[in-house]
Design a protein around this motif. Sequence first.
Motif, PDB file in Angstrom:
ATOM      1  N   SER A   1      -6.894   4.619  -1.370  1.00  0.00           N
ATOM      2  CA  SER A   1      -6.531   3.995  -0.098  1.00  0.00           C
ATOM      3  C   SER A   1      -6.213   2.515  -0.276  1.00  0.00           C
ATOM      4  O   SER A   1      -5.255   2.003   0.302  1.00  0.00           O
ATOM      5  CB  SER A   1      -7.655   4.157   0.926  1.00  0.00           C
ATOM      6  N   ILE A   2      -7.003   1.837  -1.088  1.00  0.00           N
ATOM      7  CA  ILE A   2      -6.750   0.417  -1.345  1.00  0.00           C
ATOM      8  C   ILE A   2      -5.423   0.247  -2.066  1.00  0.00           C
ATOM      9  O   ILE A   2      -4.616  -0.613  -1.710  1.00  0.00           O
ATOM     10  CB  ILE A   2      -7.908  -0.213  -2.149  1.00  0.00           C
ATOM     11  N   ALA A   3      -5.178   1.076  -3.071  1.00  0.00           N
ATOM     12  CA  ALA A   3      -3.913   1.002  -3.810  1.00  0.00           C
ATOM     13  C   ALA A   3      -2.733   1.311  -2.886  1.00  0.00           C
ATOM     14  O   ALA A   3      -1.696   0.641  -2.945  1.00  0.00           O
ATOM     15  CB  ALA A   3      -3.935   1.963  -4.992  1.00  0.00           C
ATOM     16  N   LEU A   4      -2.891   2.303  -2.026  1.00  0.00           N
ATOM     17  CA  LEU A   4      -1.829   2.638  -1.073  1.00  0.00           C
ATOM     18  C   LEU A   4      -1.587   1.486  -0.103  1.00  0.00           C
ATOM     19  O   LEU A   4      -0.442   1.159   0.215  1.00  0.00           O
ATOM     20  CB  LEU A   4      -2.187   3.906  -0.294  1.00  0.00           C
ATOM     21  N   TRP A   5      -2.661   0.886   0.383  1.00  0.00           N
ATOM     22  CA  TRP A   5      -2.529  -0.239   1.317  1.00  0.00           C
ATOM     23  C   TRP A   5      -1.757  -1.385   0.660  1.00  0.00           C
ATOM     24  O   TRP A   5      -0.843  -1.946   1.255  1.00  0.00           O
ATOM     25  CB  TRP A   5      -3.906  -0.720   1.765  1.00  0.00           C
ATOM     26  N   GLU A   6      -2.132  -1.716  -0.576  1.00  0.00           N
ATOM     27  CA  GLU A   6      -1.446  -2.790  -1.294  1.00  0.00           C
ATOM     28  C   GLU A   6       0.027  -2.454  -1.496  1.00  0.00           C
ATOM     29  O   GLU A   6       0.901  -3.303  -1.330  1.00  0.00           O
ATOM     30  CB  GLU A   6      -2.119  -3.046  -2.642  1.00  0.00           C
ATOM     31  N   ARG A   7       0.295  -1.218  -1.859  1.00  0.00           N
ATOM     32  CA  ARG A   7       1.682  -0.782  -2.047  1.00  0.00           C
ATOM     33  C   ARG A   7       2.433  -0.861  -0.717  1.00  0.00           C
ATOM     34  O   ARG A   7       3.576  -1.307  -0.663  1.00  0.00           O
ATOM     35  CB  ARG A   7       1.705   0.645  -2.602  1.00  0.00           C
ATOM     36  N   GLY A   8       1.787  -0.435   0.352  1.00  0.00           N
ATOM     37  CA  GLY A   8       2.404  -0.497   1.674  1.00  0.00           C
ATOM     38  C   GLY A   8       2.751  -1.915   2.086  1.00  0.00           C
ATOM     39  O   GLY A   8       3.824  -2.176   2.634  1.00  0.00           O
ATOM     40  N   GLU A   9       1.855  -2.848   1.810  1.00  0.00           N
ATOM     41  CA  GLU A   9       2.122  -4.258   2.121  1.00  0.00           C
ATOM     42  C   GLU A   9       3.341  -4.752   1.344  1.00  0.00           C
ATOM     43  O   GLU A   9       4.206  -5.436   1.891  1.00  0.00           O
ATOM     44  CB  GLU A   9       0.905  -5.127   1.780  1.00  0.00           C
ATOM     45  N   ALA A  10       3.408  -4.405   0.068  1.00  0.00           N
ATOM     46  CA  ALA A  10       4.538  -4.824  -0.764  1.00  0.00           C
ATOM     47  C   ALA A  10       5.838  -4.183  -0.271  1.00  0.00           C
ATOM     48  O   ALA A  10       6.885  -4.834  -0.217  1.00  0.00           O
ATOM     49  CB  ALA A  10       4.280  -4.461  -2.224  1.00  0.00           C
ATOM     50  N   LEU A  11       5.766  -2.916   0.107  1.00  0.00           N
ATOM     51  CA  LEU A  11       6.958  -2.224   0.615  1.00  0.00           C
ATOM     52  C   LEU A  11       7.421  -2.822   1.937  1.00  0.00           C
ATOM     53  O   LEU A  11       8.624  -3.005   2.161  1.00  0.00           O
ATOM     54  CB  LEU A  11       6.668  -0.727   0.784  1.00  0.00           C
ATOM     55  N   ALA A  12       6.479  -3.141   2.809  1.00  0.00           N
ATOM     56  CA  ALA A  12       6.836  -3.758   4.094  1.00  0.00           C
ATOM     57  C   ALA A  12       7.500  -5.114   3.868  1.00  0.00           C
ATOM     58  O   ALA A  12       8.493  -5.449   4.530  1.00  0.00           O
ATOM     59  CB  ALA A  12       5.593  -3.904   4.972  1.00  0.00           C
ATOM     60  N   SER A  13       6.986  -5.880   2.922  1.00  0.00           N
ATOM     61  CA  SER A  13       7.595  -7.176   2.600  1.00  0.00           C
ATOM     62  C   SER A  13       9.003  -6.993   2.050  1.00  0.00           C
ATOM     63  O   SER A  13       9.914  -7.760   2.375  1.00  0.00           O
ATOM     64  CB  SER A  13       6.745  -7.933   1.580  1.00  0.00           C
TER      65      SER A  13
END
Length: 113
Positions: A65-77
């Motif tokens: 979940s943490i890895a997904l969240w970080e990836r999601g933040e990067a993708l949103a940026s």
Amino acid sequence: MWSKPTTQILIYNSLVEGTTLSENISFHTEELGAPVETLSYEQARSELENVVRQLESGTSNLESSIALWERGEALASRCEAWLEGARERLHAVRNTQDTTDEEAESEGSESED
């Protein structure tokens, strides 16, 4: 490439679960996909939608979940950067068109004089 918390989690899991750090890193690299900076807007948006679905499902463990969240933040940026670039290009085209229209009007009024 990896943030400190993710690296610490991978090292911890290697110690606790008995897997090697390289096994964990390769698993997470494959799971997280291509480097964000290489993705088109459509690719980043599609992957972001998948990340959100996975997080909302609640089936991932804390580490994932943490890895997904970080990836999601990067993708949103990444998506925001693409959209900002598109806005700037549209603004530049509009300014060029406005300038061309003004010049044409100016030339038209000068020839009438």
